[in-house]
Design a protein around this motif. Structure first.
Motif, mmCIF file in Angstrom:
data_model
loop_
_atom_site.group_PDB
_atom_site.id
_atom_site.type_symbol
_atom_site.label_atom_id
_atom_site.label_comp_id
_atom_site.label_asym_id
_atom_site.label_seq_id
_atom_site.Cartn_x
_atom_site.Cartn_y
_atom_site.Cartn_z
ATOM 1 N N GLY A 17 10.379 -3.949 -4.884
ATOM 2 C CA GLY A 17 11.541 -4.457 -3.972
ATOM 3 C C GLY A 17 11.238 -4.701 -2.452
ATOM 4 N N ILE A 19 12.979 -4.123 1.339
ATOM 5 C CA ILE A 19 14.024 -3.427 2.132
ATOM 6 C C ILE A 19 14.071 -4.203 3.506
ATOM 7 C CG2 ILE A 19 15.042 -1.346 3.202
ATOM 8 C CD1 ILE A 19 13.536 0.235 0.888
ATOM 9 N N ARG A 22 11.343 -3.555 6.614
ATOM 10 C CA ARG A 22 10.366 -2.910 6.382
ATOM 11 C C ARG A 22 9.179 -3.864 5.890
ATOM 12 N NH1 ARG A 22 10.278 2.542 5.814
ATOM 13 N NH2 ARG A 22 9.042 2.434 4.002
ATOM 14 N N GLY A 26 5.465 -4.700 -1.266
ATOM 15 C CA GLY A 26 5.755 -5.115 -2.917
ATOM 16 C C GLY A 26 6.130 -6.379 -3.218
ATOM 17 N N ASP A 46 15.981 0.572 -7.247
ATOM 18 C CA ASP A 46 17.153 -0.002 -6.701
ATOM 19 C C ASP A 46 17.575 -1.405 -7.544
ATOM 20 O OD1 ASP A 46 19.181 -0.002 -4.175
ATOM 21 O OD2 ASP A 46 18.573 -2.130 -4.830
ATOM 22 N N THR A 72 9.079 8.845 -9.114
ATOM 23 C CA THR A 72 8.501 10.089 -8.718
ATOM 24 C C THR A 72 8.761 10.765 -9.939
ATOM 25 O OG1 THR A 72 10.644 10.801 -7.661
ATOM 26 C CG2 THR A 72 8.791 9.660 -6.246
ATOM 27 N N ILE A 97 3.033 0.626 -4.952
ATOM 28 C CA ILE A 97 3.319 0.262 -3.790
ATOM 29 C C ILE A 97 3.922 1.391 -2.962
ATOM 30 C CG2 ILE A 97 5.188 -1.217 -2.126
ATOM 31 C CD1 ILE A 97 2.728 -2.762 -3.439
ATOM 32 N N TYR A 163 1.679 13.186 4.831
ATOM 33 C CA TYR A 163 1.537 11.882 4.507
ATOM 34 C C TYR A 163 0.068 11.419 4.458
ATOM 35 C CZ TYR A 163 1.917 6.604 4.998
ATOM 36 O OH TYR A 163 1.894 5.433 4.772
ATOM 37 N N LYS A 167 -2.295 10.485 1.524
ATOM 38 C CA LYS A 167 -3.118 9.061 1.354
ATOM 39 C C LYS A 167 -4.511 9.444 1.262
ATOM 40 C CE LYS A 167 0.483 6.244 1.812
ATOM 41 N NZ LYS A 167 0.880 5.554 0.571
ATOM 42 N N ASN A 195 -1.054 -0.464 11.064
ATOM 43 C CA ASN A 195 0.182 -0.559 11.423
ATOM 44 C C ASN A 195 1.090 -1.764 11.197
ATOM 45 O OD1 ASN A 195 2.904 0.085 12.233
ATOM 46 N ND2 ASN A 195 2.057 0.546 14.430
ATOM 47 N N VAL A 196 1.646 -2.005 9.807
ATOM 48 C CA VAL A 196 2.347 -3.347 9.586
ATOM 49 C C VAL A 196 3.798 -3.338 9.995
ATOM 50 C CG1 VAL A 196 3.165 -4.956 7.630
ATOM 51 C CG2 VAL A 196 0.851 -3.615 7.744
HETATM 52 N N1 LIG Z 1 4.663 -0.391 6.815
HETATM 53 C C1 LIG Z 1 3.356 -0.183 7.369
HETATM 54 O O1 LIG Z 1 3.167 -0.061 8.481
HETATM 55 C C2 LIG Z 1 2.506 0.875 6.218
HETATM 56 C C3 LIG Z 1 1.222 1.215 6.960
HETATM 57 C C4 LIG Z 1 0.293 1.816 6.037
HETATM 58 C C5 LIG Z 1 0.858 1.826 4.810
HETATM 59 N N2 LIG Z 1 1.977 1.668 4.381
HETATM 60 C C6 LIG Z 1 2.303 1.804 2.781
HETATM 61 O O2 LIG Z 1 2.917 0.850 2.341
HETATM 62 C C7 LIG Z 1 4.070 1.524 1.273
HETATM 63 C C8 LIG Z 1 5.334 1.024 1.423
HETATM 64 O O3 LIG Z 1 5.409 -0.434 1.710
HETATM 65 P P1 LIG Z 1 7.078 -1.011 1.926
HETATM 66 O O4 LIG Z 1 7.434 -0.414 3.231
HETATM 67 O O5 LIG Z 1 6.724 -2.364 2.114
HETATM 68 O O6 LIG Z 1 7.629 -0.537 1.037
HETATM 69 P P2 LIG Z 1 8.973 0.148 1.068
HETATM 70 O O7 LIG Z 1 9.194 1.485 1.430
HETATM 71 O O8 LIG Z 1 10.048 -0.678 1.749
HETATM 72 O O9 LIG Z 1 9.567 0.328 -0.507
HETATM 73 C C9 LIG Z 1 9.610 -0.923 -1.579
HETATM 74 C C10 LIG Z 1 10.216 -0.556 -2.646
HETATM 75 O O10 LIG Z 1 10.013 0.617 -3.430
HETATM 76 C C11 LIG Z 1 11.252 1.159 -4.082
HETATM 77 N N3 LIG Z 1 10.956 2.368 -4.274
HETATM 78 C C12 LIG Z 1 11.016 3.703 -3.248
HETATM 79 N N4 LIG Z 1 10.881 4.753 -4.231
HETATM 80 C C13 LIG Z 1 10.784 4.396 -5.273
HETATM 81 C C14 LIG Z 1 10.744 5.232 -6.377
HETATM 82 N N5 LIG Z 1 10.919 6.571 -6.553
HETATM 83 N N6 LIG Z 1 10.813 4.657 -7.597
HETATM 84 C C15 LIG Z 1 10.970 3.069 -7.862
HETATM 85 N N7 LIG Z 1 11.110 2.620 -6.589
HETATM 86 C C16 LIG Z 1 11.024 2.953 -5.514
HETATM 87 C C17 LIG Z 1 12.197 0.825 -2.787
HETATM 88 O O11 LIG Z 1 13.442 0.754 -3.331
HETATM 89 C C18 LIG Z 1 11.957 -0.673 -2.315
HETATM 90 O O12 LIG Z 1 12.640 -1.603 -3.010
HETATM 91 C C19 LIG Z 1 3.835 2.968 1.169
HETATM 92 O O13 LIG Z 1 2.883 3.317 0.131
HETATM 93 C C20 LIG Z 1 3.175 3.002 2.691
HETATM 94 O O14 LIG Z 1 2.718 4.591 2.716
HETATM 95 C C21 LIG Z 1 2.832 0.902 5.086
#
Ligand SMILES: NC(=O)c1ccc[n+]([C@@H]2O[C@H](COP(=O)([O-])OP(=O)(O)OC[C@H]3O[C@@H](n4cnc5c(N)ncnc54)[C@H](O)[C@@H]3O)[C@@H](O)[C@H]2O)c1
Length: 269
Positions: A17, A19, A22, A26, A46, A72, A97, A163, A167, A195-196
């Motif tokens: 999904g 959000i 963010r 995914g 969700d 989880t 993800i 974290y 990772k 840093n996305v």
């Molecule tokens: N944004 C950045 O700069 C960055 C940098 C490095 C790594 N990451 C990694 O990217 C990933 C997150 O990406 P994002 O921010 O696009 O995703 P997000 O956190 O927006 O989540 C994506 C989806 O995951 C779902 N989700 C969360 N917990 C869940 C659970 N327990 N069970 C089922 N679904 C669940 C949420 O409902 C959401 O729809 C993470 O692994 C994060 O560590 C992000």
């Protein structure tokens, strides 16, 4: 035309999904896998977000369906994987993800913050890849698994110590799984975004080096999705146990801080 070898393949994305505000890793990964011809099981905690990404894929002519689960929880992971297998008959590609940082100074970090970060960033990926590897081994068709790590698993992870540790553990877990599961034709890799943040999709394509952190530009959610697509596809058929860093060059940046402006000072040094 390049053939990704994904047409007709059966894919799972855990945390598919989006959000708003963010990165959308995914969403980008799901859209690209579907565009390459895979049917995508979009797992999310969700319901609304799971339905939205399925609708977006279908509106673009792709195939997808939603699965609701808290990934989880090992029981829910096993149930979700069974649901997908019942629907698709098997799994060829699995992308994890899910991940979340807990923020605090080391000396203030609580047990709960530590446990939450390890659960959200490492244990849940183990639960998923364990369940999917059992299925892929039974199928005897091989497969690909990709998890989202982070540059924080390579460098220091200031004020989110658990974290970074999780990772780094994820990167190690992928190597071990790749080593053990290679004999079944199963590949396991990680993608480490820089840093996305909120996606960075509004960048100008030709406006490089606007900040001091990234030699190129900060990576976008769509860049991360393309790395996931590549590692999931036959283009990466002989790549396993690797961590593909997508960070605009941030982690290879020189420690010397020499810029074109100060270069003349160094020429006769
Ligand atoms: N944004 C950045 O700069 C960055 C940098 C490095 C790594 N990451 C990694 O990217 C990933 C997150 O990406 P994002 O921010 O696009 O995703 P997000 O956190 O927006 O989540 C994506 C989806 O995951 C779902 N989700 C969360 N917990 C869940 C659970 N327990 N069970 C089922 N679904 C669940 C949420 O409902 C959401 O729809 C993470 O692994 C994060 O560590 C992000």
């Amino acid at each position: 035309m390049i053939d990704f070898g994904l047409a007709g393949k059966r894919a799972i994305i855990s945390g598919a999904g989006y959000i708003p505000g963010r990165a959308g890793h995914g969403r980008h990964s799901a859209l690209l896998l579907a565009e390459a011809g895979a049917t995508v099981a979009c797992i999310d905690i969700d319901q609304g977000r799971a339905r939205d990404i399925v609708a977006e894929i279908q509106s673009q002519g792709g195939k997808a369906f939603s699965v609701l689960a808290d990934m989880t929880k090992p029981d829910e992971v096993n149930r979700a994987v069974s649901d997908v297998v019942r629907e698709l008959g098997g799994i060829d590609v699995c992308v994890d993800i899910i991940g979340k940082a807990t923020w605090n100074a080391v000396e203030e970090f609580t047990d709960e913050q530590w446990d939450q970060a390890i659960l959200n960033n490492l244990s849940q990926a183990f639960y998923l890849f364990r369940a999917v590897s059992r299925q892929m081994i039974a199928q005897q068709t091989g497969g690909s698994m990709v998890a989202l790590a982070s540059v924080d698993g390579i460098a220091a992870s200031g004020f989110h110590v658990a974290y970074g540790a999780a990772k780094a553990g994820l990167i190690s877990m992928a190597k071990t799984m790749a080593d053990e599961l290679g004999r079944f034709g199963i590949r396991v890799n990680t993608v480490a975004p820089g840093n996305v943040a909120a996606g960075n999709e509004d960048q100008n394509e030709d406006h490089w080096a606007v900040d001091t952190l990234n030699p190129l530009l900060a990576p976008r959610g769509s860049d991360v999705g393309k790395a996931v697509l590549f590692l999931s596809s036959d283009l990466a058929a002989r790549i396993t146990g690797q961590n593909l860093v997508v960070d605009g060059g941030a982690t290879i940046k020189s420690l010397w801080g020499i810029t074109p402006e100060v270069l003349p000072l160094f020429k006769d040094f």
